[in-house]
Design a protein around this motif. Structure first.
Motif: not given
Length: 245
Positions: A58-59, A128-133, A168-171, A209-217
């Motif tokens: 989960t996020p 994760g969720a692509p996030t604009g600067a 959310e989305t995948s790469w 290594p990258r987190p498989a789940n980069a989703r943030l609540d």
């Protein structure tokens, strides 16, 4: 106020360049925290989803256990801990998958490769969720304005907050959206956006290594500051409009 937007962000290079990664992401942050305390200033600092191992389904909320698996993630967590040790009035914003008009990022890479190659293979099992600067900057400005208005009343809600675009989305989904929108805006591409091959992360090994789940609540930051976070696609489209202008 002290706003620290500096960081050692090359995850893969950090695996071998440990000393410099910690110098920028941890030691320097501790010095800024000490200065903020001495000046009675608010410290605004940016952190990352990489303080988590990505194993959760989960996020991640701010209260979830941290367990970074890369040098980058460990150095960023050390920066958070350096702030906590000094305990100034600090605002730590953890974000993820950030891309902006400046510097190298995933959007620029996909545009370049999509214009050069007839086929692309992109990881589909990291989320994760692509996030604009620009979104990160706008939200920071809103929060800082609130802190300024509250002054020294002590009512400002300092602490750790998760800040990322909605959805959310995948790469793989991210890459598809980038090329699909770019094509719709007239970009000349060799890659068909609907035919990008989806692969597993294990098929594309990287030094870090990258987190498989980069989703943030993000419930806490939305609730505390009354902030609306737009869908991630809006940020991607806004960025592409700038690149393709």
């Amino acid at each position: 106020m002290i706003v620290n937007a500096a960081a050692y962000t090359s995850m893969d290079r950090a695996e071998a360049d440990i000393e410099n990664a910690y110098a920028v992401n941890a030691t320097a942050v501790g010095i800024l925290a000490e200065e903020a305390l001495a000046l009675g200033s608010l410290l605004v600092h940016y952190s990352t989803d990489c303080v988590f191992d990505g194993c959760q389904t989960t996020p991640y909320a701010e209260t979830d256990a941290v367990n970074p698996v890369s040098v980058y993630g460990k150095s960023k967590l050390a920066g958070e801990q350096a702030i906590a040790e000094v305990a100034p009035t600090a605002l730590i914003l953890r974000t993820s998958w950030v891309a902006g008009i400046h510097g190298n990022n995933f959007v620029k890479t996909m545009l370049r490769l999509g214009a050069m190659q007839p086929a692309l293979r992109v990881v589909g099992d990291r989320f994760g969720a692509p996030t604009g600067a620009a979104l990160v900057a706008d939200v920071t400005a809103q929060i800082v304005a609130r802190a300024w208005l509250l002054g020294d009343s002590g009512a400002f809600a300092a602490g750790i907050y998760h800040l990322a675009a909605a959805g959310e989305t995948s790469w793989h989904g991210y890459a598809s959206e980038v090329l699909r929108y770019a094509a719709a805006q007239g970009a000349v591409l060799k890659t068909d956006p609907d035919r990008i091959e989806e692969i597993a992360a294990s098929d594309y090994p990287l030094p870090a290594p990258r987190p498989a789940n980069a989703r943030l609540d993000t419930a806490k930051i939305r609730r505390t500051f009354g902030i609306h976070l737009p869908d991630w696609r809006m940020g991607v489209h806004h960025l592409l409009d700038q690149f393709l202008a």
